[in-house]
Design an enzyme around this catalytic site. Structure first.
Site, PDB file in Angstrom:
ATOM      1  N   CYS A 116       0.814  -1.223   0.000  1.00  0.00           N
ATOM      2  CA  CYS A 116       0.000   0.000   0.000  1.00  0.00           C
ATOM      3  C   CYS A 116       0.846   1.271   0.000  1.00  0.00           C
ATOM      4  O   CYS A 116       0.327   2.360  -0.214  1.00  0.00           O
ATOM      5  CB  CYS A 116      -0.944  -0.007   1.190  1.00  0.00           C
ATOM      6  SG  CYS A 116      -2.164  -1.327   1.039  1.00  0.00           S
ATOM      7  N   HIS A 257      -3.425   7.071   2.808  1.00  0.00           N
ATOM      8  CA  HIS A 257      -3.832   5.805   2.196  1.00  0.00           C
ATOM      9  C   HIS A 257      -5.191   5.415   2.783  1.00  0.00           C
ATOM     10  O   HIS A 257      -5.426   5.578   3.980  1.00  0.00           O
ATOM     11  CB  HIS A 257      -2.771   4.751   2.510  1.00  0.00           C
ATOM     12  CG  HIS A 257      -3.195   3.368   2.172  1.00  0.00           C
ATOM     13  ND1 HIS A 257      -3.603   3.008   0.918  1.00  0.00           N
ATOM     14  CD2 HIS A 257      -3.298   2.240   2.936  1.00  0.00           C
ATOM     15  CE1 HIS A 257      -3.932   1.723   0.908  1.00  0.00           C
ATOM     16  NE2 HIS A 257      -3.751   1.240   2.125  1.00  0.00           N
ATOM     17  N   ASN A 287     -10.315  -0.085  -0.407  1.00  0.00           N
ATOM     18  CA  ASN A 287      -8.851   0.003  -0.413  1.00  0.00           C
ATOM     19  C   ASN A 287      -8.338  -0.493  -1.770  1.00  0.00           C
ATOM     20  O   ASN A 287      -8.357  -1.691  -2.044  1.00  0.00           O
ATOM     21  CB  ASN A 287      -8.290  -0.850   0.732  1.00  0.00           C
ATOM     22  CG  ASN A 287      -6.768  -0.810   0.803  1.00  0.00           C
ATOM     23  OD1 ASN A 287      -6.106  -0.266  -0.089  1.00  0.00           O
ATOM     24  ND2 ASN A 287      -6.207  -1.394   1.848  1.00  0.00           N
TER      25      ASN A 287
END
Ligand code: UT7
Length: 332
Positions: A116, A257, A287
């Protein structure tokens, strides 16, 4: 950080596949419910690809939009970095596939995987090429088809992830007050088994057994990742702000994020940020791993929250563990 020249993000383009996977859809697939997903993650829906659509396809669409925004053609780009954990295949790298599909004749490139944190890491690598003068224009694309590695019988992971892509162009900034100011990255490999996909690499090459054991899917210790993320995301941001003599109140836009709305709000709270300047779009996209930050930049633009000159803080935590933060002044 010493730089030969200041580097700015000069264009942004994003793309998500049209197909929606809603919480109501997931209720029919696993033992879950809309209320649990919303309360525990903040997600309402995510976009996922149709069969046959790969990461390079999403990356190309985002790249085209970024080029169009700046009035560039593919051959204007010198180097292309694709940040992804879901390459179309093990090799060739997705950057080669994107180069070919875009027709970007003078580009060289490669993929980067820091889970990520891939986008913020790739952003910094691209920045170095421009700041040293090696290249004039570098494109960084964060793109992931997370639906290709998600076990849609595992309710603890399948509700979280979505597919998407975001691309930026990096160029030298004529105005030294605008552009990327500093970054801080960290890895902690001791967290490796808290979030990983064990199958398909050199340790566990693909076999019937790895498939039967569901090793080609994301495996996650959600609580361990959650705790690490809340602690580390705020810590790295504090350190980055401190070493640049910037107070939290001076940060106009915080673009974290998008892994879980509760991680974002807890981090913002620790940093003393007002939620007005905290960009949250996880409700619409879930996500998307390498694409969350450019997608959130785009949301900030659409909502009128991101203007030229704004002081912006990017932050990420991902599998590895990888941790990253970038401080910049938005340049367009
Ligand atoms: O980019 C980095 C990627 N990952 C992350 O950042 C993930 C970070 N972690 C998280 O976001 C959260 O830990 C999750 C959303 C994954 C899970 O939320 P949680 O509040 O930590 O739940 P939990 O794992 O502690 O589970 C609580 C309960 C369990 O049931 P029992 O054992 O208490 O009966 C789970 O089985 O919730 C259950 N549960 C669900 N229930 C309904 C887990 N997933 C679901 C679900 N629907 N989808």
């Amino acid at each position: 950080m010493s730089q030969l020249s200041r580097v700015k993000i000069s264009a942004l383009g994003t793309y998500v596949p049209p197909r929606l996977l809603t919480n109501a859809d997931l209720e029919k697939m696993v033992d879950t419910n809309n209320q649990w997903i919303l309360e525990r993650t903040g997600i309402r829906e995510r976009h996922i690809v149709d069969k046959g659509v790969a990461t390079s396809d999403l990356a190309v669409e985002a790249a085209k939009k970024a080029l169009a925004q700046r009035g560039l053609v593919p051959s204007d780009i010198d180097a292309l970095i694709v940040a992804t954990v879901t390459p179309d295949m093990m090799f060739p790298c997705t950057a080669c596939l994107v180069q070919n599909k875009l027709g970007a004749s003078s580009v060289w490139g490669f993929d980067m995987n820091a889970a990520c944190s891939s986008f913020v890491y790739a952003l910094q690598v691209g920045t170095q090429f421009v700041s040293t003068g090696a290249h004039k224009k570098v494109m960084v694309v964060g793109a992931d088809v997370m639906s290709s590695i998600i076990d849609y019988t595992d309710r603890a992971t399948c509700v979280i992830f979505g597919d998407g892509a975001g691309a930026v162009v990096l160029e030298q900034s004529e105005d030294d007050s605008l552009g990327i100011i500093d970054f801080l990255h960290e890895v902690d490999g001791s967290g490796g088994t808290s979030l990983y996909m064990p199958g398909g690499g050199s340790l566990h090459p693909s076999t019937h057994e790895t498939v039967d054991k569901r090793m080609h899917y994301v495996h996650q210790d959600g609580q361990a990742v959650f705790k690490f993320a809340v602690r580390k995301m705020s810590e790295i941001c504090e350190r980055l702000l401190q070493r640049n003599g910037v107070k939290g109140s001076e940060v106009k836009v915080f673009i974290p994020h998008q892994a879980n709305k509760r991680i974002i709000t807890a981090t913002a709270e620790r940093l003393g940020f007002h939620l007005d300047g905290v960009i949250i779009n996880i409700d619409r996209f879930g996500n998307t791993t390498s694409a969350t930050i450019p997608l959130a930049m785009n949301t900030a633009r659409e909502e009128g929250k991101l203007q030229k000159g704004d002081l912006v803080l990017l932050a990420s935590v991902g599998a590895g563990f990888t941790v990253g933060a970038t401080l910049l002044r938005w340049a367009f």
